[in-house]
Write a protein that holds these residues in place. Sequence first.
Motif, PDB file in Angstrom:
ATOM      1  N   LEU A 154       0.832  -1.211   0.000  1.00 34.59           N
ATOM      2  CA  LEU A 154       0.000   0.000   0.000  1.00 34.59           C
ATOM      3  C   LEU A 154       0.865   1.259   0.000  1.00 34.59           C
ATOM      4  O   LEU A 154       0.559   2.231  -0.707  1.00 34.59           O
ATOM      5  CB  LEU A 154      -0.930  -0.008   1.217  1.00 34.59           C
ATOM      6  CG  LEU A 154      -2.034  -1.066   1.228  1.00 34.59           C
ATOM      7  CD1 LEU A 154      -2.853  -0.961   2.514  1.00 34.59           C
ATOM      8  CD2 LEU A 154      -2.946  -0.915   0.019  1.00 34.59           C
ATOM      9  N   MET A 155       1.933   1.249   0.789  1.00 34.28           N
ATOM     10  CA  MET A 155       2.839   2.407   0.783  1.00 34.28           C
ATOM     11  C   MET A 155       3.478   2.592  -0.583  1.00 34.28           C
ATOM     12  O   MET A 155       3.598   3.718  -1.082  1.00 34.28           O
ATOM     13  CB  MET A 155       3.921   2.216   1.850  1.00 34.28           C
ATOM     14  CG  MET A 155       3.424   2.242   3.271  1.00 34.28           C
ATOM     15  SD  MET A 155       4.786   2.002   4.458  1.00 34.28           S
ATOM     16  CE  MET A 155       3.876   2.018   5.998  1.00 34.28           C
ATOM     17  N   GLU A 156       3.872   1.493  -1.201  1.00 31.43           N
ATOM     18  CA  GLU A 156       4.490   1.587  -2.520  1.00 31.43           C
ATOM     19  C   GLU A 156       3.504   2.090  -3.561  1.00 31.43           C
ATOM     20  O   GLU A 156       3.859   2.890  -4.441  1.00 31.43           O
ATOM     21  CB  GLU A 156       5.040   0.216  -2.914  1.00 31.43           C
ATOM     22  CG  GLU A 156       5.887   0.222  -4.165  1.00 31.43           C
ATOM     23  CD  GLU A 156       6.490  -1.140  -4.445  1.00 31.43           C
ATOM     24  OE1 GLU A 156       7.276  -1.256  -5.397  1.00 31.43           O
ATOM     25  OE2 GLU A 156       6.161  -2.089  -3.711  1.00 31.43           O
ATOM     26  N   GLN A 157       2.253   1.640  -3.469  1.00 28.55           N
ATOM     27  CA  GLN A 157       1.231   2.149  -4.390  1.00 28.55           C
ATOM     28  C   GLN A 157       1.009   3.641  -4.195  1.00 28.55           C
ATOM     29  O   GLN A 157       0.813   4.385  -5.168  1.00 28.55           O
ATOM     30  CB  GLN A 157      -0.082   1.388  -4.182  1.00 28.55           C
ATOM     31  CG  GLN A 157      -0.098  -0.001  -4.790  1.00 28.55           C
ATOM     32  CD  GLN A 157      -1.442  -0.680  -4.628  1.00 28.55           C
ATOM     33  OE1 GLN A 157      -2.281  -0.252  -3.832  1.00 28.55           O
ATOM     34  NE2 GLN A 157      -1.659  -1.743  -5.379  1.00 28.55           N
ATOM     35  N   GLY A 158       1.034   4.091  -2.943  1.00 25.43           N
ATOM     36  CA  GLY A 158       0.887   5.517  -2.696  1.00 25.43           C
ATOM     37  C   GLY A 158       2.020   6.329  -3.298  1.00 25.43           C
ATOM     38  O   GLY A 158       1.794   7.399  -3.876  1.00 25.43           O
ATOM     39  N   VAL A 159       3.230   5.799  -3.195  1.00 24.73           N
ATOM     40  CA  VAL A 159       4.372   6.499  -3.802  1.00 24.73           C
ATOM     41  C   VAL A 159       4.236   6.539  -5.313  1.00 24.73           C
ATOM     42  O   VAL A 159       4.472   7.580  -5.950  1.00 24.73           O
ATOM     43  CB  VAL A 159       5.681   5.804  -3.378  1.00 24.73           C
ATOM     44  CG1 VAL A 159       6.869   6.387  -4.138  1.00 24.73           C
ATOM     45  CG2 VAL A 159       5.898   5.954  -1.877  1.00 24.73           C
ATOM     46  N   HIS A 160       3.841   5.420  -5.942  1.00 23.37           N
ATOM     47  CA  HIS A 160       3.661   5.397  -7.397  1.00 23.37           C
ATOM     48  C   HIS A 160       2.533   6.326  -7.839  1.00 23.37           C
ATOM     49  O   HIS A 160       2.633   6.968  -8.891  1.00 23.37           O
ATOM     50  CB  HIS A 160       3.381   3.969  -7.858  1.00 23.37           C
ATOM     51  CG  HIS A 160       4.548   3.055  -7.724  1.00 23.37           C
ATOM     52  ND1 HIS A 160       5.849   3.491  -7.843  1.00 23.37           N
ATOM     53  CD2 HIS A 160       4.628   1.711  -7.480  1.00 23.37           C
ATOM     54  CE1 HIS A 160       6.683   2.478  -7.690  1.00 23.37           C
ATOM     55  NE2 HIS A 160       5.969   1.378  -7.455  1.00 23.37           N
ATOM     56  N   ARG A 161       1.476   6.402  -7.038  1.00 21.01           N
ATOM     57  CA  ARG A 161       0.366   7.288  -7.382  1.00 21.01           C
ATOM     58  C   ARG A 161       0.810   8.749  -7.357  1.00 21.01           C
ATOM     59  O   ARG A 161       0.479   9.538  -8.260  1.00 21.01           O
ATOM     60  CB  ARG A 161      -0.795   7.061  -6.417  1.00 21.01           C
ATOM     61  CG  ARG A 161      -2.087   7.733  -6.851  1.00 21.01           C
ATOM     62  CD  ARG A 161      -3.218   7.426  -5.901  1.00 21.01           C
ATOM     63  NE  ARG A 161      -3.506   5.989  -5.869  1.00 21.01           N
ATOM     64  CZ  ARG A 161      -3.255   5.199  -4.834  1.00 21.01           C
ATOM     65  NH1 ARG A 161      -2.687   5.694  -3.728  1.00 21.01           N
ATOM     66  NH2 ARG A 161      -3.551   3.919  -4.881  1.00 21.01           N
ATOM     67  N   CYS A 162       1.593   9.106  -6.347  1.00 20.41           N
ATOM     68  CA  CYS A 162       2.118  10.473  -6.290  1.00 20.41           C
ATOM     69  C   CYS A 162       3.067  10.743  -7.455  1.00 20.41           C
ATOM     70  O   CYS A 162       3.066  11.846  -8.025  1.00 20.41           O
ATOM     71  CB  CYS A 162       2.839  10.694  -4.958  1.00 20.41           C
ATOM     72  SG  CYS A 162       1.768  10.663  -3.505  1.00 20.41           S
ATOM     73  N   ALA A 163       3.859   9.729  -7.826  1.00 21.47           N
ATOM     74  CA  ALA A 163       4.776   9.908  -8.948  1.00 21.47           C
ATOM     75  C   ALA A 163       4.014  10.123 -10.255  1.00 21.47           C
ATOM     76  O   ALA A 163       4.402  10.944 -11.087  1.00 21.47           O
ATOM     77  CB  ALA A 163       5.704   8.705  -9.058  1.00 21.47           C
ATOM     78  N   ARG A 164       2.912   9.383 -10.461  1.00 25.58           N
ATOM     79  CA  ARG A 164       2.126   9.567 -11.685  1.00 25.58           C
ATOM     80  C   ARG A 164       1.486  10.948 -11.731  1.00 25.58           C
ATOM     81  O   ARG A 164       1.402  11.572 -12.794  1.00 25.58           O
ATOM     82  CB  ARG A 164       1.056   8.476 -11.766  1.00 25.58           C
ATOM     83  CG  ARG A 164       1.608   7.099 -12.141  1.00 25.58           C
ATOM     84  CD  ARG A 164       0.486   6.162 -12.547  1.00 25.58           C
ATOM     85  NE  ARG A 164      -0.441   5.937 -11.444  1.00 25.58           N
ATOM     86  CZ  ARG A 164      -0.350   4.928 -10.590  1.00 25.58           C
ATOM     87  NH1 ARG A 164       0.658   4.064 -10.694  1.00 25.58           N
ATOM     88  NH2 ARG A 164      -1.238   4.781  -9.616  1.00 25.58           N
ATOM     89  N   ARG A 165       1.006  11.434 -10.590  1.00 29.96           N
ATOM     90  CA  ARG A 165       0.412  12.773 -10.578  1.00 29.96           C
ATOM     91  C   ARG A 165       1.444  13.845 -10.890  1.00 29.96           C
ATOM     92  O   ARG A 165       1.178  14.780 -11.653  1.00 29.96           O
ATOM     93  CB  ARG A 165      -0.237  13.027  -9.221  1.00 29.96           C
ATOM     94  CG  ARG A 165      -1.485  12.185  -8.968  1.00 29.96           C
ATOM     95  CD  ARG A 165      -2.103  12.519  -7.625  1.00 29.96           C
ATOM     96  NE  ARG A 165      -3.307  11.724  -7.383  1.00 29.96           N
ATOM     97  CZ  ARG A 165      -4.047  11.803  -6.277  1.00 29.96           C
ATOM     98  NH1 ARG A 165      -3.683  12.634  -5.303  1.00 29.96           N
ATOM     99  NH2 ARG A 165      -5.121  11.046  -6.144  1.00 29.96           N
TER     100      ARG A 165
END
Length: 332
Positions: A154-165
Amino acid sequence: MCGQRARAASQGRARCCALPSTVPLLLAYLAYLALGTGVFWMLESPAAQASKARFKRDKWALLRNFTCLDGSALDSLIRGIIHAYQTGDIVLGNTTSMGRWEIMGSFFFSVSTITTIGYGNLSPHTMAARLFCIFFALVGIPLNLVVLNHLGHLMEQGVHRCARRLDGAWQDPAKARWLTGSGALLSGLLLFLLLPPLLFSHMEGWSYVEGFYFAFITLSTVGFGDYVIGMDPSRQYPLWYKNTVSLWILFGMAWLALIIKLILSLMVTRGRSYACCHHSSEGDLKPRSWRQGPEGEAEPHPPRPGCYPEGPVGARQHSEASTQVSRCGKQS
């Protein structure tokens, strides 16, 4: 003839390494252990000798002042104090420490068991509790790993989501990944390693360095047991204290596991980046062994995984070596 030419041409050139990577890895592991052994011995041995001498001096001073107390009785008292500390039943005045088997103490013991921290200040003494601890840890440790893996995902998904934004806003993927990774690292350091020592300093009376030491030793699941929360009998601890620390342990271990995974991936990638073949002065590559094809032509064995450098350079060099062998076979 081609085999002889190939063997003669391969002398002084690159050869595929024969030693597996396990041997250098074990040697590096043993060297690192030897380094730690030497440093810890040099740093802690003088302090341990001084502490032992001070304890003997205080013990004999106590026996000289209280002549009615013999050495065996004092040793028995000391063993009783040590046992009482291990069970959390130290009594000073009219207060006792919170490390004994109360609800909160039992809960904190369960957390330290399934997280494999094992501070050592509290352990089961009845045989029934020891047997239950075996089965509890047998199921709880894999369950804890699954929970940590899920939280880390979940933490990694949050980091990837911020990176995509950020990528959509800046149109720069490399800069977005670097910024989000740095932000995750700094926020984790602040939330799990830099701020908790302030709470420990306030609640336990430790210095900031002692609190930081306890935080890292806990989250890394080392758990020496020299610093444990809620063990000072002269202090009153609120009920939310150990619950908050338990949640901090859970999420902090997930974050630290991500950091360790990143470091491990960098080390493995660095190890794989080294070529398995030793280059000669001419820079050519030759296969390790040869075989005869169906028409009498010498053909190289298929390259082993990881034997040639990755990327277009290694592929080009390997294809050049194969071309030379094929040409040699046709001439013969």
